[in-house]
Scaffold this motif. Structure first.
Motif, PDB file in Angstrom:
ATOM      1  N   GLY A  80       0.998  -0.276  -5.979  1.00 36.35           N
ATOM      2  CA  GLY A  80       2.309   0.065  -6.530  1.00 36.35           C
ATOM      3  C   GLY A  80       3.382   0.246  -5.483  1.00 36.35           C
ATOM      4  O   GLY A  80       4.515   0.591  -5.808  1.00 36.35           O
ATOM      5  N   ALA A  81       3.040   0.022  -4.221  1.00 37.50           N
ATOM      6  CA  ALA A  81       4.010   0.237  -3.147  1.00 37.50           C
ATOM      7  C   ALA A  81       5.007  -0.912  -3.088  1.00 37.50           C
ATOM      8  O   ALA A  81       4.629  -2.075  -3.183  1.00 37.50           O
ATOM      9  N   PRO A  82       6.299  -0.609  -2.914  1.00 36.43           N
ATOM     10  CA  PRO A  82       7.279  -1.673  -2.783  1.00 36.43           C
ATOM     11  C   PRO A  82       7.006  -2.547  -1.553  1.00 36.43           C
ATOM     12  O   PRO A  82       7.190  -3.756  -1.598  1.00 36.43           O
ATOM     13  N   GLU A  83       6.550  -1.910  -0.463  1.00 32.39           N
ATOM     14  CA  GLU A  83       6.224  -2.661   0.755  1.00 32.39           C
ATOM     15  C   GLU A  83       4.999  -2.036   1.406  1.00 32.39           C
ATOM     16  O   GLU A  83       4.844  -0.818   1.425  1.00 32.39           O
ATOM     17  N   HIS A  84       4.144  -2.883   1.947  1.00 28.92           N
ATOM     18  CA  HIS A  84       3.000  -2.397   2.729  1.00 28.92           C
ATOM     19  C   HIS A  84       2.585  -3.506   3.681  1.00 28.92           C
ATOM     20  O   HIS A  84       2.978  -4.665   3.541  1.00 28.92           O
ATOM     21  N   ASP A  85       1.796  -3.135   4.686  1.00 27.04           N
ATOM     22  CA  ASP A  85       1.345  -4.136   5.654  1.00 27.04           C
ATOM     23  C   ASP A  85      -0.150  -4.445   5.505  1.00 27.04           C
ATOM     24  O   ASP A  85      -0.779  -4.956   6.416  1.00 27.04           O
ATOM     25  N   GLY A  86      -0.701  -4.088   4.377  1.00 29.41           N
ATOM     26  CA  GLY A  86      -2.112  -4.350   4.132  1.00 29.41           C
ATOM     27  C   GLY A  86      -2.979  -3.125   4.292  1.00 29.41           C
ATOM     28  O   GLY A  86      -4.028  -3.015   3.679  1.00 29.41           O
ATOM     29  N   SER A  87      -2.538  -2.175   5.132  1.00 27.40           N
ATOM     30  CA  SER A  87      -3.328  -0.967   5.306  1.00 27.40           C
ATOM     31  C   SER A  87      -2.477   0.302   5.276  1.00 27.40           C
ATOM     32  O   SER A  87      -3.022   1.396   5.258  1.00 27.40           O
ATOM     33  N   ARG A  88      -1.151   0.139   5.283  1.00 29.28           N
ATOM     34  CA  ARG A  88      -0.258   1.308   5.286  1.00 29.28           C
ATOM     35  C   ARG A  88       0.976   1.020   4.439  1.00 29.28           C
ATOM     36  O   ARG A  88       1.381  -0.130   4.276  1.00 29.28           O
ATOM     37  N   PHE A  89       1.594   2.095   3.951  1.00 27.74           N
ATOM     38  CA  PHE A  89       2.874   1.971   3.276  1.00 27.74           C
ATOM     39  C   PHE A  89       3.932   1.676   4.327  1.00 27.74           C
ATOM     40  O   PHE A  89       3.895   2.221   5.431  1.00 27.74           O
ATOM     41  N   LYS A  90       4.883   0.820   3.996  1.00 25.12           N
ATOM     42  CA  LYS A  90       6.020   0.562   4.868  1.00 25.12           C
ATOM     43  C   LYS A  90       7.244   1.223   4.242  1.00 25.12           C
ATOM     44  O   LYS A  90       7.499   1.047   3.055  1.00 25.12           O
ATOM     45  N   VAL A  91       7.946   2.004   5.042  1.00 24.26           N
ATOM     46  CA  VAL A  91       9.169   2.657   4.565  1.00 24.26           C
ATOM     47  C   VAL A  91      10.296   2.356   5.527  1.00 24.26           C
ATOM     48  O   VAL A  91      10.071   2.142   6.729  1.00 24.26           O
ATOM     49  N   SER A  92      11.501   2.350   5.008  1.00 30.23           N
ATOM     50  CA  SER A  92      12.642   2.098   5.878  1.00 30.23           C
ATOM     51  C   SER A  92      12.906   3.325   6.727  1.00 30.23           C
ATOM     52  O   SER A  92      12.574   4.447   6.339  1.00 30.23           O
ATOM     53  N   ALA A  93      13.512   3.106   7.881  1.00 29.50           N
ATOM     54  CA  ALA A  93      13.811   4.198   8.791  1.00 29.50           C
ATOM     55  C   ALA A  93      14.809   5.160   8.150  1.00 29.50           C
ATOM     56  O   ALA A  93      15.756   4.732   7.494  1.00 29.50           O
ATOM     57  N   ILE A  94      14.576   6.433   8.306  1.00 35.61           N
ATOM     58  CA  ILE A  94      15.504   7.415   7.766  1.00 35.61           C
ATOM     59  C   ILE A  94      16.280   8.106   8.883  1.00 35.61           C
ATOM     60  O   ILE A  94      17.214   8.834   8.626  1.00 35.61           O
ATOM     61  N   LEU A  95      15.883   7.872  10.106  1.00 36.21           N
ATOM     62  CA  LEU A  95      16.578   8.451  11.250  1.00 36.21           C
ATOM     63  C   LEU A  95      17.406   7.381  11.911  1.00 36.21           C
ATOM     64  O   LEU A  95      17.168   6.172  11.740  1.00 36.21           O
ATOM     65  N   GLY A  96      18.354   7.795  12.711  1.00 35.30           N
ATOM     66  CA  GLY A  96      19.168   6.833  13.437  1.00 35.30           C
ATOM     67  C   GLY A  96      18.348   6.087  14.463  1.00 35.30           C
ATOM     68  O   GLY A  96      17.179   6.401  14.727  1.00 35.30           O
ATOM     69  N   GLU A  97      18.917   5.046  15.042  1.00 36.87           N
ATOM     70  CA  GLU A  97      18.184   4.227  16.005  1.00 36.87           C
ATOM     71  C   GLU A  97      17.874   4.981  17.293  1.00 36.87           C
ATOM     72  O   GLU A  97      17.058   4.541  18.083  1.00 36.87           O
ATOM     73  N   GLU A  98      18.516   6.135  17.505  1.00 31.51           N
ATOM     74  CA  GLU A  98      18.242   6.898  18.710  1.00 31.51           C
ATOM     75  C   GLU A  98      16.859   7.522  18.702  1.00 31.51           C
ATOM     76  O   GLU A  98      16.361   7.978  19.698  1.00 31.51           O
ATOM     77  N   GLN A  99      16.191   7.523  17.549  1.00 34.62           N
ATOM     78  CA  GLN A  99      14.853   8.097  17.464  1.00 34.62           C
ATOM     79  C   GLN A  99      13.853   7.080  17.844  1.00 34.62           C
ATOM     80  O   GLN A  99      13.165   6.427  17.348  1.00 34.62           O
TER      81      GLN A  99
END
Length: 99
Positions: A80-99
């Protein structure tokens, strides 16, 4: 009667690095005096024969035994995950690029 004076309140405010106006000091002096008087009244009736209580209703342990039950397979969990890499959920970054 309590021993809270405007000098004591001003001294405590200074120790705590809190800037108070003379009106605030006067108001807090009265409020703190009421609090200390209330504590003194409670202390009068809290004698050694009165057991201390932290909660009015006895609490009991609510844990249950840790028993392994039916769990989802990796495929079921990711189905049911919108995105995954086959073994983990993929989520968009929630922090700025400085992290």
């Amino acid at each position: 009667m309590s021993e809270i004076t405007t000098d004591v309140v001003a001294h405590l405010a200074n120790l705590a690095r809190i800037g108070l106006t003379p009106d605030e000091i006067e108001k807090l002096t009265g409020e703190l005096a009421v609090i200390i008087d209330s504590i003194a009244k409670v202390s009068e009736v809290a004698t050694p024969d009165v057991p201390a209580t932290s909660h009015p209703i006895p609490l009991s342990n609510v844990y249950r035994p840790d028993v392994v039950g039916d769990t989802l397979s990796l495929e079921e969990a990711l189905s049911g995950a919108p995105e995954h890499d086959g073994s983990r959920f993929k989520v968009s970054a929630i922090l700025g690029e400085e992290q």
